[in-house]
Design an enzyme around this catalytic site. Structure first.
Site, mmCIF file in Angstrom:
data_model
loop_
_atom_site.group_PDB
_atom_site.id
_atom_site.type_symbol
_atom_site.label_atom_id
_atom_site.label_comp_id
_atom_site.label_asym_id
_atom_site.label_seq_id
_atom_site.Cartn_x
_atom_site.Cartn_y
_atom_site.Cartn_z
ATOM 1 N N ASN A 215 7.168 3.345 76.008
ATOM 2 C CA ASN A 215 7.223 3.697 74.585
ATOM 3 C C ASN A 215 5.815 4.039 74.099
ATOM 4 O O ASN A 215 4.853 3.983 74.875
ATOM 5 C CB ASN A 215 7.822 2.544 73.777
ATOM 6 C CG ASN A 215 7.049 1.258 73.993
ATOM 7 O OD1 ASN A 215 5.871 1.157 73.659
ATOM 8 N ND2 ASN A 215 7.694 0.271 74.610
ATOM 9 N N ASP A 284 13.249 -3.123 76.135
ATOM 10 C CA ASP A 284 14.422 -3.999 76.138
ATOM 11 C C ASP A 284 15.196 -3.873 77.446
ATOM 12 O O ASP A 284 15.823 -4.822 77.896
ATOM 13 C CB ASP A 284 15.334 -3.649 74.961
ATOM 14 C CG ASP A 284 14.700 -4.072 73.637
ATOM 15 O OD1 ASP A 284 13.988 -5.090 73.630
ATOM 16 O OD2 ASP A 284 14.891 -3.358 72.631
ATOM 17 N N ASP A 313 13.908 -11.624 77.285
ATOM 18 C CA ASP A 313 13.258 -11.626 75.964
ATOM 19 C C ASP A 313 12.134 -12.665 76.029
ATOM 20 O O ASP A 313 12.368 -13.875 75.966
ATOM 21 C CB ASP A 313 14.268 -11.955 74.861
ATOM 22 C CG ASP A 313 13.654 -11.743 73.485
ATOM 23 O OD1 ASP A 313 12.454 -12.082 73.299
ATOM 24 O OD2 ASP A 313 14.347 -11.227 72.596
ATOM 25 N N ILE A 314 10.922 -12.176 76.172
ATOM 26 C CA ILE A 314 9.762 -13.050 76.387
ATOM 27 C C ILE A 314 9.547 -13.962 75.178
ATOM 28 O O ILE A 314 9.356 -15.176 75.305
ATOM 29 C CB ILE A 314 8.498 -12.191 76.647
ATOM 30 C CG1 ILE A 314 8.745 -11.270 77.851
ATOM 31 C CG2 ILE A 314 7.277 -13.068 76.857
ATOM 32 C CD1 ILE A 314 7.688 -10.203 78.048
ATOM 33 N N PHE A 331 6.991 -9.988 66.268
ATOM 34 C CA PHE A 331 6.888 -8.752 65.482
ATOM 35 C C PHE A 331 8.271 -8.116 65.399
ATOM 36 O O PHE A 331 9.097 -8.302 66.288
ATOM 37 C CB PHE A 331 5.897 -7.772 66.134
ATOM 38 C CG PHE A 331 4.483 -8.018 65.696
ATOM 39 C CD1 PHE A 331 3.810 -9.138 66.131
ATOM 40 C CD2 PHE A 331 3.847 -7.142 64.829
ATOM 41 C CE1 PHE A 331 2.517 -9.388 65.719
ATOM 42 C CE2 PHE A 331 2.545 -7.373 64.413
ATOM 43 C CZ PHE A 331 1.878 -8.501 64.859
ATOM 44 N N LYS A 349 15.729 -16.027 66.786
ATOM 45 C CA LYS A 349 14.810 -16.324 67.890
ATOM 46 C C LYS A 349 14.052 -17.633 67.668
ATOM 47 O O LYS A 349 13.182 -17.986 68.449
ATOM 48 C CB LYS A 349 13.818 -15.171 68.089
ATOM 49 C CG LYS A 349 14.467 -13.849 68.516
ATOM 50 C CD LYS A 349 13.467 -12.885 69.157
ATOM 51 C CE LYS A 349 14.068 -11.517 69.373
ATOM 52 N NZ LYS A 349 13.254 -10.643 70.214
HETATM 53 O O1 C5P Z 1 14.349 -8.057 69.222
HETATM 54 P P1 C5P Z 1 13.155 -7.165 69.142
HETATM 55 O O2 C5P Z 1 12.878 -6.428 70.424
HETATM 56 O O3 C5P Z 1 13.146 -6.266 67.957
HETATM 57 O O4 C5P Z 1 11.966 -8.194 68.910
HETATM 58 C C1 C5P Z 1 10.649 -7.779 68.821
HETATM 59 C C2 C5P Z 1 9.762 -8.938 69.123
HETATM 60 O O5 C5P Z 1 10.185 -9.550 70.342
HETATM 61 C C3 C5P Z 1 8.338 -8.530 69.364
HETATM 62 O O6 C5P Z 1 7.537 -9.613 68.955
HETATM 63 C C4 C5P Z 1 8.283 -8.338 70.881
HETATM 64 O O7 C5P Z 1 6.971 -8.536 71.388
HETATM 65 C C5 C5P Z 1 9.220 -9.408 71.363
HETATM 66 N N1 C5P Z 1 9.980 -9.052 72.576
HETATM 67 C C6 C5P Z 1 9.756 -9.757 73.741
HETATM 68 N N2 C5P Z 1 10.479 -9.470 74.856
HETATM 69 C C7 C5P Z 1 11.423 -8.521 74.840
HETATM 70 C C8 C5P Z 1 11.668 -7.809 73.662
HETATM 71 C C9 C5P Z 1 10.919 -8.088 72.537
HETATM 72 O O8 C5P Z 1 8.859 -10.613 73.773
HETATM 73 N N3 C5P Z 1 12.124 -8.264 75.928
#
Ligand code: C5P
Length: 408
Positions: A215, A284, A313-314, A331, A349
């Site tokens: 991205n 994602d 999802d980290i 964020f 979350k």
């Molecule tokens: O759910 P969404 O992707 O919109 O959430 C965004 C937040 O989640 C950001 O803080 C991003 O760094 C974190 N994130 C993450 N791991 C993912 C997707 C998003 O840590 N796989």
């Protein structure tokens, strides 16, 4: 008010005490530069200082009446010397003339400025400015040594041509040099003892050995947060996707490519940091399988199908930690219903804070140098209006630290 790229002195209350020397004329510029950086200024002038720069000028640039007399009834009812001494976060005496230094070294309280010095517990710095011979005089040197022994920073003087025609040491430092010294003073170590783990930049999800999904994230926001926290003395680990940015000073940067790699590194470090800021634009989804060889076009095949599978999802995994869970900040880049989505994400979350930005606005978001954030936490919210990412980084670190300490 003029906005600089960096409100590095935001909210800091500075008393600028002006002594009676020719360098006093530089105090108008000094005052303006401090205000540009977000400081609040109160100017106190000695009797002699008024001969070199008018109180009216200083009032105009500082935006407040100048305090000039200990026994001025009108001024004293507005803010007396004890109040102003307590109000100050920092006192700078510039130019600190030989006479002003001598009176302060001797502990006298015979005018407003010397009285404020005695009554304040704020740090007081001196920017000497005087004729080179007066500076080198044994009496002056002894007085400066006394102030040094008391722990006061003595900034300058510089050497060069003097207003009186002499050449030598005694010139007051330039306004921008003094501003930088004050900035350093404040950003020195107030976050020492605090540790932040920050993710930044995009991730790359390999399709084959030469192609990937990614991205437009530049990493600038995460790097600005890392730099702001590190400048204030925090220990910072920055887990960075591929970006074209220099590593901020004193920051431990760990480079990763994919979300999977970022996840592994974050899991290794999350438990030993007090604050986790997930600023990365993590993909994602990733290709379900990575081709071992470069995928080839095939005659007669105008379409291919790429099968994607979800990345971990980290952020959610850190927020769900049961042992040594850090204060967790996420964020939310949204293009519509920003508040709704941000608040949902905060709850879903289990975050302490979420920073929402509306990436449908052209001048802010992924690849821009500017940003505006709307912060939401369980019982409050705050807007950080459009500013450079460096500036937003500083403000955001300030807000995170307040929430972390439970001051909000
Ligand atoms: O759910 P969404 O992707 O919109 O959430 C965004 C937040 O989640 C950001 O803080 C991003 O760094 C974190 N994130 C993450 N791991 C993912 C997707 C998003 O840590 N796989």
């Amino acid at each position: 008010m003029i906005q600089t790229s960096l409100q590095s002195l935001s909210g800091k209350r500075i008393v600028l005490g002006i002594g009676g020397g020719i360098a006093a004329y530089k105090c108008a510029d000094l005052s303006r530069r401090l205000i540009e950086r977000g400081a609040q200024i109160r100017v106190v002038m000695t009797h002699a200082a008024k001969k070199f720069i008018t109180p009216l000028t200083m009032q105009a640039v500082s935006g407040h009446p100048v305090l000039k007399s200990l026994l001025d009834l009108g001024a004293e009812t507005a803010m007396d010397h004890i109040e102003i001494a307590k109000w100050a976060d920092f006192v700078l005496l510039a130019p600190a003339t030989a006479d002003l230094i001598a009176r302060i070294a001797a502990g006298m309280g015979n005018d407003l400025l010397t009285t404020i010095y005695l009554a304040t517990d704020a740090p007081v710095a001196f920017a000497p400015g005087m004729n080179q011979q007066m500076y080198r005089a044994i009496a002056t040197q002894e007085n400066i040594a006394t102030l040094s022994r008391r722990g006061h920073p003595i900034w300058g003087p510089a050497s060069g041509k003097q207003a009186c025609g002499d050449i030598g040491i005694g010139r007051m430092l330039e306004p921008l040099q003094l501003v930088a010294l004050i900035e350093n003073y404040f950003i020195d170590t107030d976050l020492s003892g605090l540790s932040l783990l920050i993710t930044a930049g995009p991730t790359r999800e390999a399709i084959d050995p030469v192609r990937y999904l990614s991205n437009h994230s530049s990493g600038k926001m995460g790097y600005a947060i890392a730099e702001a926290a590190s400048k204030r003395g925090a220990r910072v680990t920055l887990v960075s996707g591929p970006v074209n940015l220099p590593t901020p000073a004193n920051v431990n940067r760990i480079n990763v490519q994919s979300a999977e790699e970022m996840h592994v590194v974050v899991q290794q470090h999350a438990g030993v940091h007090q604050i986790f800021v997930a600023c990365a634009a993590v993909a994602d989804f990733k290709p379900a399988t990575m081709a071992n060889q470069k995928m080839k076009k095939k005659d007669g095949h105008d379409e291919i199908t790429l099968s994607l599978t979800k990345n971990p999802d980290i952020l959610a995994s850190v927020a769900a930690m049961t042992d040594n869970r850090p204060f967790t900040v996420g964020f939310a880049a949204e293009t519509q219903d920003v508040e709704q989505y941000a608040r949902d994400k905060l709850a879903k979350k289990n975050l302490n804070l979420i920073c929402a930005n509306d990436v449908s606005q052209q001048e802010q978001g992924c690849d821009s140098d500017q940003n505006t954030l709307h912060l939401y936490w369980p019982n409050g919210d705050k807007i950080l209006p459009l500013a450079s990412k460096v500036n937003i980084g500083h403000q955001l670190v300030g807000e995170i630290v307040l929430l972390f300490h439970g001051d909000k």
